[in-house]
Design an enzyme around this catalytic site. Structure first.
Site, PDB file in Angstrom:
ATOM      1  N   CYS A  11       0.945  -0.893   0.109  1.00 18.35           N
ATOM      2  CA  CYS A  11      -0.794   0.031   0.120  1.00 18.35           C
ATOM      3  C   CYS A  11       1.122   1.302  -0.150  1.00 18.35           C
ATOM      4  O   CYS A  11       0.516   2.563  -0.043  1.00 18.35           O
ATOM      5  CB  CYS A  11      -1.219  -0.065   1.191  1.00 18.35           C
ATOM      6  SG  CYS A  11      -2.345  -0.995   0.886  1.00 18.35           S
ATOM      7  N   HIS A  56      -1.726   8.591   5.844  1.00 16.04           N
ATOM      8  CA  HIS A  56      -2.608   6.902   5.572  1.00 16.04           C
ATOM      9  C   HIS A  56      -4.283   7.026   5.738  1.00 16.04           C
ATOM     10  O   HIS A  56      -4.291   6.535   4.892  1.00 16.04           O
ATOM     11  CB  HIS A  56      -1.293   5.770   5.528  1.00 16.04           C
ATOM     12  CG  HIS A  56      -1.372   5.029   5.255  1.00 16.04           C
ATOM     13  ND1 HIS A  56      -1.622   4.653   4.303  1.00 16.04           N
ATOM     14  CD2 HIS A  56      -2.190   3.188   5.619  1.00 16.04           C
ATOM     15  CE1 HIS A  56      -1.886   3.275   3.535  1.00 16.04           C
ATOM     16  NE2 HIS A  56      -1.863   2.663   4.287  1.00 16.04           N
ATOM     17  N   GLU A 112      -0.767   5.902  13.490  1.00 15.33           N
ATOM     18  CA  GLU A 112      -0.400   7.211  12.957  1.00 15.33           C
ATOM     19  C   GLU A 112      -1.029   8.390  14.217  1.00 15.33           C
ATOM     20  O   GLU A 112       0.060   8.727  13.423  1.00 15.33           O
ATOM     21  CB  GLU A 112      -1.420   7.081  11.306  1.00 15.33           C
ATOM     22  CG  GLU A 112      -1.141   8.250  10.396  1.00 15.33           C
ATOM     23  CD  GLU A 112      -1.336   7.917   9.419  1.00 15.33           C
ATOM     24  OE1 GLU A 112      -2.659   7.618   8.831  1.00 15.33           O
ATOM     25  OE2 GLU A 112      -0.672   9.012   8.281  1.00 15.33           O
ATOM     26  N   LYS A 135      -9.032   8.634   2.196  1.00 17.39           N
ATOM     27  CA  LYS A 135     -10.144   7.063   2.417  1.00 17.39           C
ATOM     28  C   LYS A 135     -10.360   7.563   3.026  1.00 17.39           C
ATOM     29  O   LYS A 135     -12.109   6.933   2.082  1.00 17.39           O
ATOM     30  CB  LYS A 135      -8.654   6.817   2.425  1.00 17.39           C
ATOM     31  CG  LYS A 135      -7.427   6.178   1.861  1.00 17.39           C
ATOM     32  CD  LYS A 135      -7.064   4.579   2.882  1.00 17.39           C
ATOM     33  CE  LYS A 135      -5.235   5.169   2.152  1.00 17.39           C
ATOM     34  NZ  LYS A 135      -3.893   5.392   2.358  1.00 17.39           N
ATOM     35  N   HIS A 195      -9.296   2.485   0.012  1.00 17.12           N
ATOM     36  CA  HIS A 195      -7.807   2.669   0.047  1.00 17.12           C
ATOM     37  C   HIS A 195      -8.776   2.287  -1.372  1.00 17.12           C
ATOM     38  O   HIS A 195      -8.296   0.825  -1.955  1.00 17.12           O
ATOM     39  CB  HIS A 195      -7.291   1.510   1.012  1.00 17.12           C
ATOM     40  CG  HIS A 195      -6.350   1.270   0.956  1.00 17.12           C
ATOM     41  ND1 HIS A 195      -5.532   2.228   0.252  1.00 17.12           N
ATOM     42  CD2 HIS A 195      -5.243   1.053   2.352  1.00 17.12           C
ATOM     43  CE1 HIS A 195      -4.552   1.520   0.507  1.00 17.12           C
ATOM     44  NE2 HIS A 195      -4.193   0.750   1.393  1.00 17.12           N
ATOM     45  N   PHE A 233       1.486  -3.051   4.252  1.00 20.23           N
ATOM     46  CA  PHE A 233       1.648  -4.897   4.503  1.00 20.23           C
ATOM     47  C   PHE A 233       3.387  -4.765   3.895  1.00 20.23           C
ATOM     48  O   PHE A 233       3.784  -4.514   3.259  1.00 20.23           O
ATOM     49  CB  PHE A 233       1.160  -6.147   3.384  1.00 20.23           C
ATOM     50  CG  PHE A 233      -0.227  -6.044   4.579  1.00 20.23           C
ATOM     51  CD1 PHE A 233      -0.878  -4.959   5.779  1.00 20.23           C
ATOM     52  CD2 PHE A 233      -1.287  -6.962   3.548  1.00 20.23           C
ATOM     53  CE1 PHE A 233      -1.461  -5.567   6.098  1.00 20.23           C
ATOM     54  CE2 PHE A 233      -3.158  -7.181   4.541  1.00 20.23           C
ATOM     55  CZ  PHE A 233      -3.259  -6.251   5.064  1.00 20.23           C
TER      56      PHE A 233
END
Lengths: 426, 399
Positions: free
Chosen positions: A175, A315, A326, A347, A352, A411
């Site tokens: 991502c 993010h 975050e 998002k 996403h 990830f």
């Protein structure tokens, strides 16, 4: 005179941008919807969601593609975004871009319709195995499968179409991929290898198996009843991210090259930071060290301090863990200031976009700086008392901003932060 | 510009393949020059299976091993060998700031689940619902992580602590060329001091054999060295292998007292649109970028020729223009490992340079490989993709 940054490297600017999301094709439509706080998340119509836990996504349903596969749609979305970016930059000529291609794309794979066609062609009456599929593949009737489903497929097709130079690089940092593509372009220009780079990130992988994979990892929101309210970053009742599709493209160029040809400068890519996490395959280190280090490396690379940052493009996935981590990490980096430093998550509206997110959100961040207006974090109705942030809740806000950080985490312990600023003269 | 570039050494190599594990095992097998392959297990496709590996030696936690499919295990293992060979394994300060670029495929499938779904589909009342339900109930949650291309890098971060940066390039052979090219450029330009670069491939996979067979690229029924396959229509035999290099600036290597194995002097890559003659032209152009520095008397080609008909034939035409340089195709021995093949061939070139001589030719009907009597000081590594991408590297003796 050559324009150098504080470290003596060529200054890198953005001279073209393009974007496609579930909110529309092109910057104009996207900006209109983002600043209005509209959601692109809908119930999935592309395929049957019977038997799935999550039945909604930010799918791009207005772009036709055939055969039905993520590779095909990803290529179409990338073309749209790149056409907009290249045309805006006005660099090179049609089909001849004077720089390399860096493409963030989801790993390419054969999908069920293709597997099924091979199985049917095998004409086996009993149990189907890969031996049957190989037998079908041997007939020579499935030659198109090879070209479509090799990993380099999308990148090479785009390189052909836009006439980029040299060997096109397809990459994945999960991502964070979109941000990594931009970072590779930045580094190539700083090395003096090229004056320009085309950085594209794309993802068209809303399909049953991709949904199942994220579902099995409990990563997705399952609040299917009201899709537009499912993605709610930083809210207390957030329950996972919403899969989405889209593409972002940026033409990066040395400041000198842009100035020499009188190009309009849309923003400056001042720096990138990157730091991998060795804690877990899908979870970030709970102490936030890698993410904190990543943001600090980006600021060091850009030659700035936390005080120089006016906005954080989060993010902000809407998963319980990411948003908590975050929030903690930005607070560690920006200290007391974080209570008032605006941070919002695109998002919440577009979902996403996975491999595309880093570039899609870099484009939106630059639009945010251009318009001096911050798109909101929508669906912020139930604040999380452990997250004390100014998330620009629900409604866009005008603000004076000179510089922003855009975060992307993925990830596999992937973390990339970009530092973006307005054009020096702006 | 060129004179400002920093010199780059190869200071660590980790390789594992059908020939064995580590530099010595590879040198011994290459010196025997008796390549072989498995024609039975994946018949009609020919493959080069990897040797048995005791994964515990580099991946001590069983829990970590369980989270990986074979390609990731092979890669994480080979990365550990490279770090060990460079003398930095377990040096947390150094691996914590070490950069990493990986060339990877991915997508290892669960063949049993796929087969069961395909078998059940024709009888299902609602085919889409059937697929959804079977996937939800039959897929192992962690399989996705074994499929994601960037999770080889993720596993190396977790197991070996390499966290300075982590990038994964995808796209068959050229991704491997570009991984090494970008790693080299970054160190030359001062953007990195030390980088782990390489990848892994599991060729013993029917889903991959299916993909490459659909394009007509796989070698079938009978094994022959890569130069000697035209009579059967060409084709590559997939190989399982892992290959990692530790690349390091001269200054950084000297400061920590590392002994260089070889110097990586240049990597050049391009991607021509394939039509007859295009590959040879592309290689000619890349040769032009390094030719001025190659001394014909002590140089050889380590070819990445795959056996795929068009690419191999055109590479032969290129090599014929430089007939003073002996040629060795490692694919005859280890098979075609796709993404990590270029890093593997740079490793084998460095190995030959370390020994100061080339390993013997493989005897076949083509006569392309000839003995080399003198000493070896330079090796030109080729990497021509079966579908796209051309690359050359110049590897030189370190002293």
């Amino acid at each position: 005179m050559t324009m150098r940054d504080k470290k003596g490297r060529p200054v890198v600017v953005v001279t073209g941008m393009g974007v496609v999301t579930s909110l529309g094709a092109g910057k104009a439509d996207n900006w209109k919807n983002l600043s209005a706080g509209n959601s692109g998340i809908r119930a999935i119509k592309r395929f049957s969601t019977e038997g799935l836990k999550t039945k909604m996504a930010g799918a791009v349903d207005f772009v036709p593609f055939d055969p039905p596969s993520a590779a095909e749609l990803s290529e179409r979305l990338a073309e749209l975004a790149a056409e907009e970016a290249v045309s805006e930059a006005g660099l090179g000529s049609k089909g001849s871009f004077p720089g390399p291609l860096f493409l963030a794309v989801a790993p390419i794979e054969l999908e069920w319709p293709q597997r099924e066609s091979l199985a049917v062609a095998a004409g086996s009456n009993g149990a189907i195995t890969y031996d049957d599929l190989i037998r079908s593949a041997s007939t020579g009737k499935f030659g198109n499968i090879h070209e479509r489903y090799v990993f380099g497929s999308v990148g090479h097709h785009l390189a052909d179409k836009f006439g980029t130079q040299g060997s096109p690089i397809s990459l994945s940092t999960a991502c964070a991929s979109g941000a990594s593509a931009i970072q590779l372009g930045l580094e190539a220009i700083r090395r003096g290898e090229t004056d320009a780079a085309l950085c594209i990130a794309t993802d068209g992988s809303v399909n049953p198996e991709s949904l199942v994979r994220f579902s099995l990892l409990s990563a997705l929101s399952t609040q299917n009843d009201n899709p537009s309210e499912a993605s709610k970053p930083f809210s207390k009742n957030r329950d996972g991210f919403v899969m989405a599709e889209g593409a972002g493209a940026l033409v990066l160029e040395s400041y000198d090259s842009a100035k020499a040809r009188g190009a309009k400068i849309l923003g400056v890519l001042e720096g990138c930071g990157e730091l991998a996490d060795s804690f877990h395959r899908t979870r970030s280190s709970p102490d936030g060290k890698p993410v904190i280090g990543c943001m600090r490396k980006a600021m060091t690379d850009a030659g700035i301090t936390p005080e120089d940052v006016d906005y954080v493009n989060a993010h902000g996935t809407s998963t319980p863990e990411n948003d908590k981590m975050e929030a903690m990490s930005t607070s560690a980096v920006f200290g007391e200031r974080m209570k008032t430093l605006p941070i919002s998550s695109n998002k919440s509206m577009i979902g996403h976009t996975l491999s595309a997110a880093g570039a899609v959100e870099a484009v939106i961040t630059l639009m945010t700086l251009q318009h001096q207006r911050i798109p909101p974090t929508i669906n912020y109705k139930v604040p999380d008392p452990t997250i004390m942030l100014d998330v620009v809740p629900n409604v866009a806000r005008d603000a004076k901003m000179r510089r922003a950080i855009s975060n992307s985490f993925g990830f596999g312990g992937q973390n990339v932060s970009l530092v973006l600023a307005r054009e020096p003269a702006a | 510009m060129a004179d400002q570039r920093r010199e780059v050494f190869i200071t660590g190599i980790g390789i594992v393949s059908a020939l064995g594990e580590g530099l010595d095992a590879h040198w011994q097998k290459l010196s025997e020059a008796k390549p072989a392959a498995d024609t039975a297990t994946f018949a009609p496709c020919v493959v080069h299976p990897i040797v048995a590996i005791d994964f515990d030696k580099q991946i001590p936690k069983k829990g970590d091993q369980r989270q990986m499919e074979p390609w990731q295990r092979i890669g994480t293992y080979a990365a550990g060998l490279a770090l060990e060979n460079a003398g930095i394994k377990g040096n947390a300060e150094l691996t914590g700031r070490m950069d990493m670029i990986i060339a990877a495929g991915g997508g290892e499938r669960d063949a049993t689940v796929d087969g069961a779904i395909l078998t059940g589909m024709p009888g299902a009342a609602d085919k889409d619902q059937f697929i959804n339900e079977r996937l939800m109930s039959d897929l192992r949650p962690t399989l996705f992580l074994a499929q994601l291309s960037n999770l080889l890098a993720g596993n190396i971060s977790i197991v070996h602590g390499v966290t300075g940066s982590s990038r994964t390039f995808m796209g068959e052979e050229p991704s491997g060329v570009d991984a090494v090219r970008i790693a080299l450029s970054r160190i030359q330009a001062g953007q990195s001091d030390i980088t782990l670069v390489g990848g892994a491939h599991n060729g013993e996979r029917k889903d991959l054999l299916m993909l490459y067979t659909s394009g007509g690229y796989t070698l079938k029924d009978k094994y022959g060295p890569v130069w000697d396959r035209a009579a059967q229509g060409g084709g590559f035999a997939l190989g399982s292998l892992g290959a990692f290099l530790v690349l390091e600036s001269r200054e950084h290597a000297q400061a920590r007292g590392a002994v260089p194995i070889a110097r990586l002097s240049s990597v050049a890559a391009d991607s021509t649109r394939r039509k007859p003659g295009a590959i040879t032209d592309s290689l000619d152009k890349l040769w032009g970028k390094i030719a001025g520095t190659v001394d014909g008397k002590h140089a050889a080609f380590i070819s990445g020729a795959t056996g795929a008909e068009a690419a191999t034939t055109e590479e032969k035409a290129f090599l014929a223009k430089h007939s003073a340089l002996p040629v060795r195709a490692t694919g005859s021995h280890i098979g075609h490992g796709m993404e990590p093949q270029f890093a593997m061939n740079i490793a084998l070139a460095a190995l030959a340079l370390k020994h100061g001589k080339l390993f013997p030719p493989v005897a076949d009907g083509s006569g392309i490989e000839q003995p080399m009597n003198g000493s070896l000081a330079q090796a030109v590594v080729t990497g021509v993709g079966h579908w796209r991408g051309e690359g050359l590297a110049l590897v030189e003796a370190a002293n």
